[in-house]
Structures are given as structure tokens and as C-alpha cells.
Design a protein around this motif. Structure first.
Motif, mmCIF file in Angstrom:
data_model
loop_
_atom_site.group_PDB
_atom_site.id
_atom_site.type_symbol
_atom_site.label_atom_id
_atom_site.label_comp_id
_atom_site.label_asym_id
_atom_site.label_seq_id
_atom_site.Cartn_x
_atom_site.Cartn_y
_atom_site.Cartn_z
ATOM 1 N N ILE A 307 0.840 -1.201 0.000
ATOM 2 C CA ILE A 307 0.000 0.000 0.000
ATOM 3 C C ILE A 307 0.875 1.252 0.000
ATOM 4 N N CYS A 308 1.902 1.236 0.839
ATOM 5 C CA CYS A 308 2.815 2.386 0.894
ATOM 6 C C CYS A 308 3.575 2.549 -0.417
ATOM 7 N N GLU A 309 4.009 1.438 -0.992
ATOM 8 C CA GLU A 309 4.732 1.502 -2.266
ATOM 9 C C GLU A 309 3.851 2.094 -3.355
ATOM 10 N N ALA A 310 2.582 1.649 -3.415
ATOM 11 C CA ALA A 310 1.664 2.173 -4.428
ATOM 12 C C ALA A 310 1.412 3.666 -4.220
ATOM 13 N N GLY A 311 1.257 4.085 -2.969
ATOM 14 C CA GLY A 311 1.038 5.494 -2.693
ATOM 15 C C GLY A 311 2.235 6.358 -3.063
ATOM 16 N N LEU A 312 3.424 5.865 -2.787
ATOM 17 C CA LEU A 312 4.638 6.615 -3.123
ATOM 18 C C LEU A 312 4.838 6.696 -4.636
ATOM 19 N N CYS A 313 4.412 5.668 -5.353
ATOM 20 C CA CYS A 313 4.493 5.714 -6.825
ATOM 21 C C CYS A 313 3.646 6.863 -7.380
ATOM 22 N N GLU A 314 2.542 7.168 -6.696
ATOM 23 C CA GLU A 314 1.650 8.237 -7.149
ATOM 24 C C GLU A 314 2.176 9.623 -6.789
ATOM 25 N N ASP A 315 3.040 9.687 -5.791
ATOM 26 C CA ASP A 315 3.432 10.995 -5.246
ATOM 27 C C ASP A 315 4.914 11.323 -5.431
ATOM 28 N N VAL A 316 5.541 10.804 -6.459
ATOM 29 C CA VAL A 316 6.948 11.127 -6.704
ATOM 30 C C VAL A 316 7.078 12.602 -7.088
ATOM 31 N N ALA A 317 7.978 13.302 -6.412
ATOM 32 C CA ALA A 317 8.200 14.730 -6.683
ATOM 33 C C ALA A 317 9.694 15.020 -6.578
ATOM 34 N N ILE A 318 10.103 16.181 -7.057
ATOM 35 C CA ILE A 318 11.522 16.530 -7.119
ATOM 36 C C ILE A 318 12.181 16.493 -5.740
ATOM 37 N N LEU A 325 13.796 6.866 -3.853
ATOM 38 C CA LEU A 325 14.584 5.918 -4.627
ATOM 39 C C LEU A 325 15.499 5.096 -3.712
ATOM 40 N N ALA A 326 16.138 5.762 -2.751
ATOM 41 C CA ALA A 326 17.004 5.039 -1.812
ATOM 42 C C ALA A 326 16.193 4.050 -0.982
ATOM 43 N N LEU A 327 14.988 4.448 -0.601
ATOM 44 C CA LEU A 327 14.101 3.584 0.168
ATOM 45 C C LEU A 327 13.679 2.369 -0.664
ATOM 46 N N ALA A 328 13.350 2.602 -1.929
ATOM 47 C CA ALA A 328 12.938 1.512 -2.814
ATOM 48 C C ALA A 328 14.065 0.498 -2.994
ATOM 49 N N GLU A 329 15.290 1.001 -3.114
ATOM 50 C CA GLU A 329 16.449 0.117 -3.271
ATOM 51 C C GLU A 329 16.682 -0.693 -1.995
ATOM 52 N N GLN A 330 16.572 -0.052 -0.859
ATOM 53 C CA GLN A 330 16.850 -0.713 0.423
ATOM 54 C C GLN A 330 15.816 -1.786 0.753
ATOM 55 N N HIS A 331 14.547 -1.549 0.379
ATOM 56 C CA HIS A 331 13.465 -2.464 0.768
ATOM 57 C C HIS A 331 12.928 -3.271 -0.408
ATOM 58 N N HIS A 332 13.687 -3.309 -1.494
ATOM 59 C CA HIS A 332 13.380 -4.178 -2.633
ATOM 60 C C HIS A 332 12.000 -3.883 -3.242
ATOM 61 N N CYS A 333 11.692 -2.598 -3.382
ATOM 62 C CA CYS A 333 10.438 -2.192 -4.015
ATOM 63 C C CYS A 333 10.744 -1.881 -5.486
ATOM 64 N N PHE A 334 10.703 -2.912 -6.311
ATOM 65 C CA PHE A 334 11.215 -2.781 -7.680
ATOM 66 C C PHE A 334 10.350 -1.862 -8.549
ATOM 67 N N GLN A 335 9.042 -1.888 -8.364
ATOM 68 C CA GLN A 335 8.196 -1.009 -9.174
ATOM 69 C C GLN A 335 8.370 0.447 -8.764
ATOM 70 N N LEU A 336 8.495 0.687 -7.475
ATOM 71 C CA LEU A 336 8.738 2.057 -7.006
ATOM 72 C C LEU A 336 10.078 2.565 -7.519
ATOM 73 N N LYS A 337 11.074 1.705 -7.528
ATOM 74 C CA LYS A 337 12.389 2.087 -8.048
ATOM 75 C C LYS A 337 12.297 2.468 -9.516
ATOM 76 N N ALA A 338 11.548 1.691 -10.299
ATOM 77 C CA ALA A 338 11.401 1.970 -11.735
ATOM 78 C C ALA A 338 10.694 3.307 -11.960
ATOM 79 N N VAL A 339 9.677 3.609 -11.129
ATOM 80 C CA VAL A 339 8.961 4.884 -11.259
ATOM 81 C C VAL A 339 9.894 6.051 -10.951
ATOM 82 N N CYS A 340 10.695 5.916 -9.912
ATOM 83 C CA CYS A 340 11.637 6.985 -9.549
ATOM 84 C C CYS A 340 12.667 7.217 -10.644
ATOM 85 N N LEU A 341 13.210 6.139 -11.180
ATOM 86 C CA LEU A 341 14.226 6.271 -12.239
ATOM 87 C C LEU A 341 13.634 6.912 -13.493
#
Length: 359
Positions: A307-318, A325-341
Motif C-alpha cells: 500500500i505504501c509503495e503504491a502510494g509513493l508511486c503516485e506521489d513522486v516529486a523533485i 529511490l534510496a528507500l525503494a532500493e533498500q526495501h526491494h520495491c522494484f516497481q517504485l524504483k522503476a517509477v523513480c528512475l
């Protein structure tokens, strides 16, 4: 008494007749025909020893039930009959219980044991439009193949391994029933178990464990926490459990985050983040979601983490993308990492033309 009944049974002049002005009743019903499916795997070990058993003699599987009837697989090592060429092995499925005009579909599969998945399949399921289900008239009625496989080809094939054959039989018993209109209408309310557990948390009744988080104390119930989180289960009931449960200290977590964590574990939903943080900004909500994702991963709450990963994917900002992105890498959130990149790679974002999210 009998006279009164006879007299009252006579039709009156006010009874309904075809010429009545009342609207005729309209009713409906539906006939539903479907299959009740099941399968059985039959292994034949020591195949070479079964050869020579005699034409028309078989090896039978254990009896299994599908659709309210008993069935058995019959394997004929020397063939079922002379007139159908005894150089073939025969394979059949037989009705092993009492029943008349049992309609069913069948599939007999000789399994390829090489791992290549080249199974030998004879399926009646695929020919239903052509011939319909097969009807078995009585106990002992069979469906199958007298010339299922030529013995010489079978013995040099991948179907035979370590002197063992493996057969799978699928059965689909055809059942029909008619459904009329429902005579009832019962409104079933949605589940409120989350609300009930949430009230338990808020009341504090029966609490038997406390946590100190960043100077604030929270009370909870061991069984609820253990049921929701394998980490709490080990901490409270495992062999290395904390013996002092009067007040367990939680390090590296802020009090609002732990409060939100408890809220989710009881209510199965997220609290109002702005109300919890006391800050009416999107940035505060994103920051809270970041911390809560880390907490969810820490206590193995997979649904909350997603749920948190999905919410963060919607709210990526500068101003949050780097930490997200660092959080996604640390906790293996691959979709969130892809959205950030993808966000970072956007040329407009790299030039800093997008407004910083502060409201």
C-alpha cells in the motif's frame, strides 16, 4: 365439518378467470448444466513384471470419487481383447459404483517422464460439441482405448522410466439442475471486523503489552500483534521472546509511525496521515509513507508495504524522489524504483522545470 369444507371449496363469482382484468403473473427459471471435475494419478511400478498377465486381464487403480460416483482406472498390459490386436496395451476408466445413465467427460494421459512434457493425451473434453458427454449405463461401464499404445513403442519411450508408468485420469461428471426465482432478499452487511478490532485498540481493554517509542508509550494485545506479524509473533511468543513485556523499547522509529503501524494492524486500513502528523502538506504525507513502508518491511506486513509503495508511486516529486529511490532500493520495491528512475530521467525534471511539491 366436512360439509363446511365442501361448501367453501366452491368457486365464488369473484375468483380469477381468464377473462379477469388482473395482470398475468410472469415467472422464469434457468436450467444449468455443468461438470463436476476431479482427477486421479495412477502409477504402475514393475511394468515388466505385469507383462504376460494375459489378454483381457487388468491392473486396477485405487477407487476414487468424482461427482458423487466412484471410478477406477484399468490398465491391460497384454491388451483387452485378441480381436483388437493384443500387441497394444489398453487403458480404460470404469464406473465403480451403482449408477444408471451417468454422463461424463474423460481424459486419459500417459505422462512423459523425461521432463519434455510430451504427454500422450486422449481427451473427450475437447470433443463435447461433436458428440457430447459419454453415457455409462451401469457399474463396470468403461470408456477408453483398446489400442492405447503399441507395446514395443511404449517400452522404448520416455513414458517408461525405472520400469514405471504414470497415468493421469480426469473425470468431469455432467450435472443439471433448474433454478427458479429467489423468494428471499437478505441484505448482508459488509464485514466490520476491522472496526471492532480498532475499537479494541482505542479502548485499551485487555491490553497486555506496552511499547515505548521515542518517549511515547503505546499499549496493545499480544495475540493481535502475533496474528498480524510474524516478527511480533517471534518477539512475543518465540523461543527468543522478550520476557519484559511491560514496556518494550522500539529503537529507530518515530512515535507517529508506530502509531500508524498499530492502527493498520488493528483496523486493516491507514489512518488520516495529515491528522496524524498535524501537517496539512503533501510532503508530510509522503514522508510519513516513506517511514511507514520501512516499518512495514521491518515487521513483515506485506500488504501495508505494498500500500505504501503504491502510494509513493503516485506521489513522486523533485524534493522526495532521491529519498524515495534510496528507500525503494533498500526495501526491494522494484516497481517504485522503476517509477523513480523514470521520473529522474525525464528531461524536464532534470532541468528543474517542475515546481517543488510543498503543498
Amino acid at each position: 365439518m366436512g360439509k363446511i369444507l365442501r361448501e367453501t371449496a366452491k368457486p365464488s363469482s369473484s375468483s380469477w378467470s381468464p377473462s379477469s382484468s388482473s395482470e398475468p403473473a410472469t415467472t422464469s427459471s434457468t436450467s444449468i448444466t455443468e461438470t463436476v471435475k476431479g482427477s486421479h494419478q495412477f502409477k504402475i511400478k514393475g511394468y515388466s513384471l505385469s507383462k504376460g498377465i494375459g489378454i483381457g486381464k487388468y491392473i486396477a487403480s485405487d477407487i476414487f470419487s468424482v461427482g458423487g460416483y466412484d471410478w477406477a482406472i484399468y490398465f491391460y498390459p497384454d491388451g483387452k481383447s485378441v480381436e483388437d490386436n493384443a500387441t497394444y496395451v489398453s487403458l480404460f476408466i470404469a464406473l465403480a459404483s451403482d449408477g444408471t445413465d451417468v454422463r461424463a467427460l474423460f481424459e486419459l494421459t500417459l505422462l512423459d517422464q523425461s521432463g519434455k512434457e510430451r504427454h500422450k493425451v486422449h481427451s473427450h473434453f475437447e470433443r463435447t460439441l461433436e458428440s457430447g458427454p459419454y453415457t455409462l449405463k451401469y457399474r463396470g461401464s468403461m470408456w477408453g482405448y483398446k489400442r492405447f499404445f503399441k507395446r514395443t513403442a511404449l517400452e522404448t519411450s520416455d513414458y517408461l522410466k525405472d520400469d514405471c508408468l504414470s497415468v493421469n485420469c480426469s473425470v468431469g461428471v455432467v450435472r443439471s439442475h433448474t433454478e427458479g426465482p429467489k423468494i428471499y432478499s437478505i441484505a448482508i452487511p459488509p464485514s466490520n471486523i476491522g472496526h471492532q478490532f480498532g475499537q479494541l485498540l482505542e479502548s485499551g481493554k485487555g491490553s497486555d503489552v506496552s511499547f515505548e517509542v521515542d518517549g511515547e508509550v503505546f499499549t496493545a494485545h499480544k495475540l493481535v500483534l502475533a496474528a498480524r506479524s510474524p516478527v511480533f509473533r517471534a518477539q512475543l511468543f518465540g523461543p527468543m521472546k522478550d520476557h519484559n513485556t511491560k514496556c518494550i523499547k522500539v529503537e529507530d522509529m518515530e512515535a507517529p509511525v508506530f502509531k500508524a503501524l498499530l492502527h493498520f494492524m488493528y483496523w486493516d486500513s491507514l489512518p488520516d496521515m495529515q491528522e496524524l502528523t498535524g501537517m496539512n502538506t503533501k510532503w508530510a504525507t509522503t514522508l510519513m509513507a516513506q517511514h511507514l513502508l520501512a516499518a512495514a518491511d521491518r515487521y513483515a506486513l506485506e500488504r501495508l508495504r505494498l500500500i505504501c509503495e503504491a502510494g509513493l508511486c503516485e506521489d513522486v516529486a523533485i524534493n522526495t524522489v532521491a529519498t524515495t529511490l534510496a528507500l525503494a532500493e533498500q526495501h526491494h520495491c522494484f516497481q517504485l524504483k522503476a517509477v523513480c528512475l523514470k521520473f529522474i530521467a525525464t528531461s524536464e525534471n532534470l532541468r528543474g522545470k517542475l515546481p517543488i511539491c510543498t503543498d
